[in-house]
Design a protein around this motif. Structure first.
Motif, PDB file in Angstrom:
ATOM      1  N   CYS A   1       0.832  -1.205   0.000  1.00 31.72           N
ATOM      2  CA  CYS A   1       0.000   0.000   0.000  1.00 31.72           C
ATOM      3  C   CYS A   1       0.870   1.260   0.000  1.00 31.72           C
ATOM      4  O   CYS A   1       0.579   2.228  -0.719  1.00 31.72           O
ATOM      5  N   GLU A   2       1.936   1.242   0.793  1.00 28.65           N
ATOM      6  CA  GLU A   2       2.856   2.380   0.812  1.00 28.65           C
ATOM      7  C   GLU A   2       3.515   2.584  -0.549  1.00 28.65           C
ATOM      8  O   GLU A   2       3.820   3.720  -0.935  1.00 28.65           O
ATOM      9  N   THR A   3       3.724   1.490  -1.262  1.00 28.01           N
ATOM     10  CA  THR A   3       4.354   1.595  -2.583  1.00 28.01           C
ATOM     11  C   THR A   3       3.406   2.257  -3.576  1.00 28.01           C
ATOM     12  O   THR A   3       3.830   3.050  -4.427  1.00 28.01           O
ATOM     13  N   VAL A   4       2.116   1.941  -3.479  1.00 25.06           N
ATOM     14  CA  VAL A   4       1.132   2.623  -4.333  1.00 25.06           C
ATOM     15  C   VAL A   4       1.134   4.116  -4.022  1.00 25.06           C
ATOM     16  O   VAL A   4       1.117   4.964  -4.945  1.00 25.06           O
ATOM     17  N   ILE A   5       1.164   4.464  -2.763  1.00 25.29           N
ATOM     18  CA  ILE A   5       1.204   5.878  -2.377  1.00 25.29           C
ATOM     19  C   ILE A   5       2.471   6.552  -2.903  1.00 25.29           C
ATOM     20  O   ILE A   5       2.436   7.694  -3.374  1.00 25.29           O
ATOM     21  N   ALA A   6       3.601   5.824  -2.853  1.00 20.90           N
ATOM     22  CA  ALA A   6       4.850   6.366  -3.389  1.00 20.90           C
ATOM     23  C   ALA A   6       4.730   6.622  -4.885  1.00 20.90           C
ATOM     24  O   ALA A   6       5.202   7.647  -5.399  1.00 20.90           O
ATOM     25  N   ALA A   7       4.092   5.707  -5.615  1.00 22.78           N
ATOM     26  CA  ALA A   7       3.899   5.879  -7.064  1.00 22.78           C
ATOM     27  C   ALA A   7       3.028   7.095  -7.347  1.00 22.78           C
ATOM     28  O   ALA A   7       3.283   7.857  -8.289  1.00 22.78           O
ATOM     29  N   GLN A   8       2.002   7.289  -6.523  1.00 20.69           N
ATOM     30  CA  GLN A   8       1.161   8.479  -6.687  1.00 20.69           C
ATOM     31  C   GLN A   8       1.964   9.747  -6.415  1.00 20.69           C
ATOM     32  O   GLN A   8       1.817  10.747  -7.125  1.00 20.69           O
ATOM     33  N   GLY A   9       2.827   9.686  -5.405  1.00 20.34           N
ATOM     34  CA  GLY A   9       3.653  10.844  -5.083  1.00 20.34           C
ATOM     35  C   GLY A   9       4.640  11.191  -6.177  1.00 20.34           C
ATOM     36  O   GLY A   9       5.027  12.357  -6.331  1.00 20.34           O
ATOM     37  N   LEU A  10       5.051  10.185  -6.949  1.00 24.16           N
ATOM     38  CA  LEU A  10       5.958  10.410  -8.077  1.00 24.16           C
ATOM     39  C   LEU A  10       5.211  10.857  -9.328  1.00 24.16           C
ATOM     40  O   LEU A  10       5.817  11.073 -10.377  1.00 24.16           O
TER      41      LEU A  10
END
Length: 344
Positions: A179-188
């Protein structure tokens, strides 16, 4: 098969492989460079220090064959393709053939080579193995996440409309951070993200003799970690339902759950089940030394030193391989983490 995948009918029972010649090969994966600029926990490509590159001359020798096979989509992989100094020339040659070009990259050189990437490619897929600290730990490149961030921004400035997505390899070091990785992708500010399980058993990715059980355990999951992964996947399915529905997360809930089943099967807790796949009939993988494979995981079917791409994919060895391949029952296919079920 579709109209793009034309398979000759068998001419006689004595020569069953005659029914497995390929006239159209819509997808081609090409290793542009044999080395890498990461030292990932789940991959041994970085141990290859030969630094072989696909040259403009190498590709030009195959252009007639690529044209004859009707290649529509070419993916540059590796190794790290951006380490190949001739990559812009390769892209220019293929763009003249109106072939869709995708770059699979670690992202570490994107900032430096943003103009090259923006001009040469239709799609960009960046490796992203978690939020900043997790990603850098897995890649063993301090500051790697921030290099990716700067690189994506640099490409976006030149081509705002370019489709840039992330690919995450799920393993021991990041199984609790999906889930944190999805959030990181959104942040990028990426266009999407996809997940696949780490390959533990094949000879792909510069593992000539495969991994020992001890090495597999460094990347695979324990029983307790399997439970955590299952929980994380269900959380992802629930809390990011809109991202799954819109395609920002590429996998369906069922495909995400299959990642957990892959690791469970590796521990003998359930049987291996092959995914739907037609890769050997619609694609090929070409390595920098000319080796041609039907996919990343199966053995070589020939080498471009022996003939053109068209000749190699239709060699007796290649046709015999396809004739004898039962995807559902083949042990390599059953353990596959990166299948292809191509429909145009």
């Amino acid at each position: 098969m579709t109209s793009l995948i034309r398979i000759h009918s068998a001419e006689s029972a004595a020569e069953p492989i005659d029914g497995h010649a390929i006239e159209a090969l819509p997808i081609l994966v090409v290793h542009a460079h044999s080395s890498c600029n990461c030292r990932c926990l789940m991959c041994d490509i970085w141990k290859n220090r030969e630094g072989k590159s696909l040259s403009e001359k190498d590709l030009r020798a195959q252009i007639e064959s690529i044209r004859a096979l009707g290649v529509k989509w070419l993916v540059f992989s590796g190794g790290e393709p951006l380490m190949n100094a001739e990559l812009p020339a390769l892209c220019a040659m293929l763009r003249r053939e109106r072939i869709r070009l995708t770059l699979l990259t670690t992202g570490l050189l994107l900032d430096k080579k943003a103009e090259e990437v923006a001009a040469g490619f239709d799609q960009l897929i960046v490796s992203l193995d978690g939020p900043r600290e997790i990603h850098d730990k897995i890649r063993r490149v301090p500051g790697g996440f921030d290099l990716i961030r700067r690189g994506i921004a640099a490409v976006r400035r030149l081509r705002p409309e370019m489709h840039i997505s992330a690919r995450t390899t799920v393993q021991k070091a990041n199984h609790a951070q999906l889930c944190e990785t999805v959030i990181a992708a959104q942040g990028l500010e990426l266009n999407g993200i996809s997940f696949l399980a780490a390959d533990l058993t094949s000879e792909a990715f510069n593992r000539e003799n495969g991994w020992s059980e001890a090495r597999q355990s460094e990347v695979g999951l324990s029983t307790a970690e399997l439970d955590m992964l299952a929980f994380e996947i269900e959380t992802l399915v629930s809390e990011f339902a809109d991202e799954i529905r819109t395609g920002f997360v590429a996998e369906s809930p069922e495909k995400l759950r299959r990642i957990a089943r892959h690791f469970r099967a590796h521990r003998g807790l359930e049987p291996d089940v092959a995914p739907m796949c037609n890769a050997p009939w619609v694609s090929a993988v070409v390595e920098t030394d000319g080796t041609v494979r039907p996919c990343f995981f199966h053995g070589a079917i020939g080498n471009l030193r022996e003939g053109t791409l068209q000749q190699v994919v239709n060699s007796r060895k290649a046709r015999a391989f396809r004739a004898g391949l039962n995807v559902a029952e083949n042990p390599v296919c059953q353990r596959c983490v990166c299948s292809l079920n191509y429909r145009p």
